[in-house]
Design a protein around this motif. Structure first.
Motif, PDB file in Angstrom:
ATOM      1  N   LEU A  88       0.822  -1.212   0.000  1.00  0.00           N
ATOM      2  CA  LEU A  88       0.000   0.000   0.000  1.00  0.00           C
ATOM      3  C   LEU A  88       0.852   1.257   0.000  1.00  0.00           C
ATOM      4  O   LEU A  88       0.501   2.259  -0.642  1.00  0.00           O
ATOM      5  CB  LEU A  88      -0.923  -0.002   1.223  1.00  0.00           C
ATOM      6  CG  LEU A  88      -2.287  -0.643   1.023  1.00  0.00           C
ATOM      7  CD1 LEU A  88      -3.003  -0.795   2.348  1.00  0.00           C
ATOM      8  CD2 LEU A  88      -3.117   0.222   0.079  1.00  0.00           C
ATOM      9  N   ARG A  89       1.965   1.219   0.701  1.00  0.00           N
ATOM     10  CA  ARG A  89       2.808   2.417   0.763  1.00  0.00           C
ATOM     11  C   ARG A  89       3.459   2.738  -0.568  1.00  0.00           C
ATOM     12  O   ARG A  89       3.913   3.857  -0.779  1.00  0.00           O
ATOM     13  CB  ARG A  89       3.851   2.258   1.871  1.00  0.00           C
ATOM     14  CG  ARG A  89       3.233   2.405   3.258  1.00  0.00           C
ATOM     15  CD  ARG A  89       4.230   2.135   4.361  1.00  0.00           C
ATOM     16  NE  ARG A  89       3.655   2.410   5.673  1.00  0.00           N
ATOM     17  CZ  ARG A  89       4.230   2.096   6.832  1.00  0.00           C
ATOM     18  NH1 ARG A  89       5.420   1.483   6.825  1.00  0.00           N
ATOM     19  NH2 ARG A  89       3.643   2.374   7.970  1.00  0.00           N
ATOM     20  N   THR A  90       3.511   1.759  -1.483  1.00  0.00           N
ATOM     21  CA  THR A  90       4.005   2.041  -2.836  1.00  0.00           C
ATOM     22  C   THR A  90       2.893   2.542  -3.750  1.00  0.00           C
ATOM     23  O   THR A  90       3.175   3.053  -4.845  1.00  0.00           O
ATOM     24  CB  THR A  90       4.631   0.789  -3.481  1.00  0.00           C
ATOM     25  OG1 THR A  90       3.610  -0.182  -3.758  1.00  0.00           O
ATOM     26  CG2 THR A  90       5.691   0.169  -2.585  1.00  0.00           C
ATOM     27  N   GLU A  91       1.640   2.404  -3.313  1.00  0.00           N
ATOM     28  CA  GLU A  91       0.513   2.720  -4.198  1.00  0.00           C
ATOM     29  C   GLU A  91      -0.263   3.970  -3.791  1.00  0.00           C
ATOM     30  O   GLU A  91      -1.150   4.397  -4.535  1.00  0.00           O
ATOM     31  CB  GLU A  91      -0.445   1.527  -4.247  1.00  0.00           C
ATOM     32  CG  GLU A  91       0.166   0.291  -4.889  1.00  0.00           C
ATOM     33  CD  GLU A  91      -0.828  -0.825  -5.099  1.00  0.00           C
ATOM     34  OE1 GLU A  91      -0.528  -1.730  -5.885  1.00  0.00           O
ATOM     35  OE2 GLU A  91      -1.922  -0.793  -4.481  1.00  0.00           O
ATOM     36  N   THR A  92       0.021   4.537  -2.629  1.00  0.00           N
ATOM     37  CA  THR A  92      -0.729   5.705  -2.195  1.00  0.00           C
ATOM     38  C   THR A  92       0.169   6.627  -1.391  1.00  0.00           C
ATOM     39  O   THR A  92       1.125   6.173  -0.744  1.00  0.00           O
ATOM     40  CB  THR A  92      -1.962   5.309  -1.354  1.00  0.00           C
ATOM     41  OG1 THR A  92      -2.691   6.490  -0.987  1.00  0.00           O
ATOM     42  CG2 THR A  92      -1.545   4.566  -0.093  1.00  0.00           C
ATOM     43  N   ARG A  93      -0.151   7.912  -1.416  1.00  0.00           N
ATOM     44  CA  ARG A  93       0.560   8.890  -0.596  1.00  0.00           C
ATOM     45  C   ARG A  93      -0.172   9.125   0.712  1.00  0.00           C
ATOM     46  O   ARG A  93       0.302   9.886   1.564  1.00  0.00           O
ATOM     47  CB  ARG A  93       0.715  10.201  -1.369  1.00  0.00           C
ATOM     48  CG  ARG A  93       1.578  10.069  -2.625  1.00  0.00           C
ATOM     49  CD  ARG A  93       1.746  11.402  -3.322  1.00  0.00           C
ATOM     50  NE  ARG A  93       2.445  12.367  -2.470  1.00  0.00           N
ATOM     51  CZ  ARG A  93       2.640  13.645  -2.797  1.00  0.00           C
ATOM     52  NH1 ARG A  93       2.175  14.095  -3.968  1.00  0.00           N
ATOM     53  NH2 ARG A  93       3.271  14.453  -1.991  1.00  0.00           N
ATOM     54  N   ARG A  94      -1.327   8.492   0.886  1.00  0.00           N
ATOM     55  CA  ARG A  94      -2.051   8.628   2.145  1.00  0.00           C
ATOM     56  C   ARG A  94      -1.304   7.910   3.269  1.00  0.00           C
ATOM     57  O   ARG A  94      -0.586   6.938   3.015  1.00  0.00           O
ATOM     58  CB  ARG A  94      -3.454   8.034   2.003  1.00  0.00           C
ATOM     59  CG  ARG A  94      -4.337   8.758   1.007  1.00  0.00           C
ATOM     60  CD  ARG A  94      -5.624   8.006   0.756  1.00  0.00           C
ATOM     61  NE  ARG A  94      -5.415   6.786  -0.017  1.00  0.00           N
ATOM     62  CZ  ARG A  94      -6.383   5.925  -0.341  1.00  0.00           C
ATOM     63  NH1 ARG A  94      -7.622   6.155   0.062  1.00  0.00           N
ATOM     64  NH2 ARG A  94      -6.113   4.855  -1.063  1.00  0.00           N
ATOM     65  N   PRO A  95      -1.455   8.341   4.515  1.00  0.00           N
ATOM     66  CA  PRO A  95      -0.843   7.600   5.618  1.00  0.00           C
ATOM     67  C   PRO A  95      -1.398   6.179   5.679  1.00  0.00           C
ATOM     68  O   PRO A  95      -2.613   5.969   5.628  1.00  0.00           O
ATOM     69  CB  PRO A  95      -1.257   8.399   6.862  1.00  0.00           C
ATOM     70  CG  PRO A  95      -1.576   9.771   6.358  1.00  0.00           C
ATOM     71  CD  PRO A  95      -2.141   9.574   4.984  1.00  0.00           C
ATOM     72  N   VAL A  96      -0.505   5.201   5.774  1.00  0.00           N
ATOM     73  CA  VAL A  96      -0.876   3.799   5.929  1.00  0.00           C
ATOM     74  C   VAL A  96      -0.192   3.302   7.198  1.00  0.00           C
ATOM     75  O   VAL A  96       1.047   3.305   7.286  1.00  0.00           O
ATOM     76  CB  VAL A  96      -0.442   2.948   4.724  1.00  0.00           C
ATOM     77  CG1 VAL A  96      -0.862   1.489   4.929  1.00  0.00           C
ATOM     78  CG2 VAL A  96      -1.035   3.496   3.431  1.00  0.00           C
ATOM     79  N   VAL A  97      -0.990   2.899   8.181  1.00  0.00           N
ATOM     80  CA  VAL A  97      -0.457   2.529   9.497  1.00  0.00           C
ATOM     81  C   VAL A  97      -0.784   1.073   9.780  1.00  0.00           C
ATOM     82  O   VAL A  97      -1.947   0.657   9.710  1.00  0.00           O
ATOM     83  CB  VAL A  97      -1.051   3.424  10.608  1.00  0.00           C
ATOM     84  CG1 VAL A  97      -0.417   3.081  11.951  1.00  0.00           C
ATOM     85  CG2 VAL A  97      -0.844   4.906  10.279  1.00  0.00           C
ATOM     86  N   GLY A  98       0.239   0.297  10.107  1.00  0.00           N
ATOM     87  CA  GLY A  98       0.042  -1.086  10.517  1.00  0.00           C
ATOM     88  C   GLY A  98      -0.045  -1.179  12.030  1.00  0.00           C
ATOM     89  O   GLY A  98       0.675  -0.466  12.745  1.00  0.00           O
ATOM     90  N   MET A  99      -0.896  -2.070  12.527  1.00  0.00           N
ATOM     91  CA  MET A  99      -1.125  -2.091  13.970  1.00  0.00           C
ATOM     92  C   MET A  99       0.065  -2.622  14.753  1.00  0.00           C
ATOM     93  O   MET A  99       0.264  -2.217  15.905  1.00  0.00           O
ATOM     94  CB  MET A  99      -2.400  -2.861  14.322  1.00  0.00           C
ATOM     95  CG  MET A  99      -2.399  -4.330  13.989  1.00  0.00           C
ATOM     96  SD  MET A  99      -3.901  -5.189  14.603  1.00  0.00           S
ATOM     97  CE  MET A  99      -3.498  -5.479  16.325  1.00  0.00           C
ATOM     98  N   GLN A 100       0.877  -3.501  14.172  1.00  0.00           N
ATOM     99  CA  GLN A 100       2.039  -3.960  14.926  1.00  0.00           C
ATOM    100  C   GLN A 100       3.027  -2.810  15.128  1.00  0.00           C
ATOM    101  O   GLN A 100       3.483  -2.567  16.255  1.00  0.00           O
ATOM    102  CB  GLN A 100       2.750  -5.124  14.240  1.00  0.00           C
ATOM    103  CG  GLN A 100       3.945  -5.628  15.063  1.00  0.00           C
ATOM    104  CD  GLN A 100       4.719  -6.759  14.418  1.00  0.00           C
ATOM    105  OE1 GLN A 100       4.476  -7.113  13.270  1.00  0.00           O
ATOM    106  NE2 GLN A 100       5.644  -7.336  15.138  1.00  0.00           N
ATOM    107  N   ASP A 101       3.369  -2.112  14.061  1.00  0.00           N
ATOM    108  CA  ASP A 101       4.292  -0.990  14.182  1.00  0.00           C
ATOM    109  C   ASP A 101       3.785   0.019  15.208  1.00  0.00           C
ATOM    110  O   ASP A 101       4.540   0.480  16.080  1.00  0.00           O
ATOM    111  CB  ASP A 101       4.461  -0.293  12.835  1.00  0.00           C
ATOM    112  CG  ASP A 101       5.243  -1.116  11.824  1.00  0.00           C
ATOM    113  OD1 ASP A 101       5.628  -2.259  12.146  1.00  0.00           O
ATOM    114  OD2 ASP A 101       5.458  -0.609  10.701  1.00  0.00           O
ATOM    115  N   ALA A 102       2.509   0.380  15.107  1.00  0.00           N
ATOM    116  CA  ALA A 102       1.947   1.392  16.003  1.00  0.00           C
ATOM    117  C   ALA A 102       1.907   0.899  17.447  1.00  0.00           C
ATOM    118  O   ALA A 102       2.189   1.653  18.385  1.00  0.00           O
ATOM    119  CB  ALA A 102       0.542   1.780  15.540  1.00  0.00           C
TER     120      ALA A 102
END
Length: 221
Positions: A88-102
């Protein structure tokens, strides 16, 4: 002020009950005048994202769902294995947040060392691989699974799994964890009662991810 599009919280599995529990968990973030928070289910997926194949297949479905919602201002992946995060981070400039990282970032803000309760033993290797990618292994006290593997539905049902989660959390405390992350989105309903029982902070990683996404949307990031 220009209206902000909704934050999408995507449950990559097909368990509607889990999605409903997620929606209840993120209710405090539905602010008056703030962006809507929509919790979505991927009906074509299995009831749980348990294997590496499940992760790969869910990644494509998650990316397709996000692409179909250009109105969204941010995307949260509500699965601890974070299927589709890099795609997703390669396909959009919107913030994409994964729950493990967060969840990890939130836990490290609360304690020097953190622990993780996994839903099943087989999930731990891919979780650890991501922690290594994040460069935070020195802060990890440990990751443990309950004495028996849980379904995603069982993980959120206190009558089915509270004692097992408390036992895992107690073991993590003994290993030096000062905060504990719930390593499955389905565990959200048990955060409060586990925190009370264990006496240390317990992080619902979905809530942490939504908090991060909301902050970025509100400041225009």
């Amino acid at each position: 002020m220009t209206a902000k599009g909704p934050i999408l919280v995507i449950n990559p599995n097909s368990d509607v009950a889990v999605t409903e529990a997620l929606s209840r968990a993120v209710e405090p973030f539905r602010l008056g005048g703030g962006p809507a928070i929509e919790c979505l289910t991927i009906a074509e997926s299995p009831l749980g994202i348990m294997t590496q194949r499940d992760v790969y297949e869910a990644a494509l479905r998650t990316a397709d769902l996000a692409k179909a919602r250009p109105d969204a201002s941010a995307i949260v992946i509500a699965c601890y294995s974070q299927p589709g995060l890099d795609l997703l981070r390669t396909e959009t400039r919107r913030p994409v947040v994964g729950m493990q990282d967060a969840g990890v970032l939130a836990a490290m803000g609360l304690a020097d060392r953190f622990g993780v309760i996994a839903v099943a033993e087989g999930s731990i290797p891919r979780h650890l691989a991501n922690l290594a990618r994040m460069g935070v292994m020195s802060r990890l006290a440990g990751e443990v699974a309950p004495a028996r593997a849980l379904t995603v539905a069982e993980s959120g049902d206190p009558s089915a799994s509270f004692d097992l989660l408390r036992e895992a959390g107690t073991k993590l405390k003994q290993m030096g964890a000062g905060a504990i992350i719930l390593g499955c989105a389905g565990m959200s309903p048990q955060r409060g009662i586990l925190e009370e029982a264990l006496g240390i902070p317990v992080v619902d990683a979905t809530q942490a991810a939504v908090a991060q996404a909301l902050g970025r949307v509100l400041v225009g990031g």
